[in-house]
Design a protein around this motif. Structure first.
Motif, PDB file in Angstrom:
ATOM      1  N   UNK A  38      -6.906  13.725  -7.448  1.00 28.69           N
ATOM      2  CA  UNK A  38      -6.293  12.628  -8.209  1.00 28.69           C
ATOM      3  C   UNK A  38      -5.094  12.068  -7.450  1.00 28.69           C
ATOM      4  N   UNK A  39      -4.342  12.922  -6.772  1.00 32.22           N
ATOM      5  CA  UNK A  39      -3.199  12.467  -5.972  1.00 32.22           C
ATOM      6  C   UNK A  39      -3.652  11.514  -4.872  1.00 32.22           C
ATOM      7  N   UNK A  40      -4.760  11.852  -4.237  1.00 36.23           N
ATOM      8  CA  UNK A  40      -5.288  10.996  -3.170  1.00 36.23           C
ATOM      9  C   UNK A  40      -5.700   9.638  -3.737  1.00 36.23           C
ATOM     10  N   UNK A  41      -6.392   9.643  -4.883  1.00 32.83           N
ATOM     11  CA  UNK A  41      -6.797   8.383  -5.524  1.00 32.83           C
ATOM     12  C   UNK A  41      -5.571   7.549  -5.899  1.00 32.83           C
ATOM     13  N   UNK A  42      -4.567   8.218  -6.431  1.00 29.37           N
ATOM     14  CA  UNK A  42      -3.351   7.515  -6.844  1.00 29.37           C
ATOM     15  C   UNK A  42      -2.627   6.948  -5.622  1.00 29.37           C
ATOM     16  N   UNK A  43      -2.592   7.710  -4.546  1.00 27.30           N
ATOM     17  CA  UNK A  43      -1.942   7.244  -3.319  1.00 27.30           C
ATOM     18  C   UNK A  43      -2.651   6.005  -2.781  1.00 27.30           C
ATOM     19  N   UNK A  44      -3.981   6.037  -2.776  1.00 32.39           N
ATOM     20  CA  UNK A  44      -4.750   4.879  -2.305  1.00 32.39           C
ATOM     21  C   UNK A  44      -4.492   3.657  -3.183  1.00 32.39           C
ATOM     22  N   UNK A  45      -4.460   3.861  -4.487  1.00 30.96           N
ATOM     23  CA  UNK A  45      -4.168   2.757  -5.414  1.00 30.96           C
ATOM     24  C   UNK A  45      -2.750   2.247  -5.153  1.00 30.96           C
ATOM     25  N   UNK A  46      -1.816   3.140  -4.945  1.00 29.78           N
ATOM     26  CA  UNK A  46      -0.440   2.752  -4.658  1.00 29.78           C
ATOM     27  C   UNK A  46      -0.332   1.927  -3.387  1.00 29.78           C
ATOM     28  N   UNK A  47      -1.102   2.286  -2.373  1.00 25.64           N
ATOM     29  CA  UNK A  47      -1.089   1.527  -1.118  1.00 25.64           C
ATOM     30  C   UNK A  47      -1.615   0.114  -1.348  1.00 25.64           C
ATOM     31  N   UNK A  48      -2.651  -0.014  -2.161  1.00 23.75           N
ATOM     32  CA  UNK A  48      -3.190  -1.343  -2.492  1.00 23.75           C
ATOM     33  C   UNK A  48      -2.157  -2.161  -3.274  1.00 23.75           C
ATOM     34  N   UNK A  49      -1.499  -1.520  -4.219  1.00 23.97           N
ATOM     35  CA  UNK A  49      -0.490  -2.208  -5.026  1.00 23.97           C
ATOM     36  C   UNK A  49       0.691  -2.650  -4.166  1.00 23.97           C
ATOM     37  N   UNK A  50       1.125  -1.783  -3.246  1.00 22.75           N
ATOM     38  CA  UNK A  50       2.241  -2.135  -2.371  1.00 22.75           C
ATOM     39  C   UNK A  50       1.884  -3.328  -1.500  1.00 22.75           C
ATOM     40  N   UNK A  51       0.686  -3.321  -0.950  1.00 22.61           N
ATOM     41  CA  UNK A  51       0.232  -4.423  -0.108  1.00 22.61           C
ATOM     42  C   UNK A  51       0.185  -5.725  -0.912  1.00 22.61           C
ATOM     43  N   UNK A  52      -0.290  -5.647  -2.131  1.00 20.09           N
ATOM     44  CA  UNK A  52      -0.364  -6.827  -2.998  1.00 20.09           C
ATOM     45  C   UNK A  52       1.038  -7.357  -3.308  1.00 20.09           C
ATOM     46  N   UNK A  53       1.945  -6.463  -3.667  1.00 19.57           N
ATOM     47  CA  UNK A  53       3.331  -6.870  -3.967  1.00 19.57           C
ATOM     48  C   UNK A  53       3.982  -7.491  -2.736  1.00 19.57           C
ATOM     49  N   UNK A  54       3.755  -6.900  -1.579  1.00 21.62           N
ATOM     50  CA  UNK A  54       4.320  -7.422  -0.340  1.00 21.62           C
ATOM     51  C   UNK A  54       3.802  -8.838  -0.075  1.00 21.62           C
ATOM     52  N   UNK A  55       2.521  -9.045  -0.273  1.00 18.40           N
ATOM     53  CA  UNK A  55       1.944 -10.374  -0.071  1.00 18.40           C
ATOM     54  C   UNK A  55       2.514 -11.398  -1.034  1.00 18.40           C
ATOM     55  N   UNK A  56       2.681 -11.004  -2.292  1.00 14.27           N
ATOM     56  CA  UNK A  56       3.250 -11.920  -3.284  1.00 14.27           C
ATOM     57  C   UNK A  56       4.702 -12.257  -2.952  1.00 14.27           C
TER      58      UNK A  56
END
Length: 86
Positions: A38-56
């Motif tokens: 679950x930590x790995x899944x959460x980390x991957x989701x977090x990386x996607x969210x960070x990338x999205x926030x950075x783009x915005x």
């Protein structure tokens, strides 16, 4: 949820919603009581969210401009908010 579906889901989020989800993930991971898978899944989701926030944020920065005024008070035009980077 597939990786592609997760990315589509993230792309639909507002900056505020994405940041809130990212903060929740960070808080849960910092507590250290999440199973490894679950930590790995959460980390991957977090990386996607960070990338999205950075783009915005980068898109918003590109739109932010400082309006220059003529002596009579009318707008003379616009310049980048941070003239050092122009």
């Amino acid at each position: 949820m597939t990786s592609e579906a997760a990315q589509t889901d993230v792309a639909a989020l507002s900056f505020e919603d994405a940041l809130q989800q990212l903060e929740t993930i960070v808080r849960q991971l910092e507590q250290g009581n999440v199973p490894l898978e679950r930590s790995i899944e959460m980390y991957e989701r977090g990386a996607q969210l960070r990338k999205h926030c950075d783009g915005l944020l980068k898109a918003a920065e590109a739109k932010v401009e400082k309006i220059q005024m003529n002596q009579d008070g009318s707008a003379a035009g616009t310049v980048p908010l941070d003239p050092e980077t122009a």
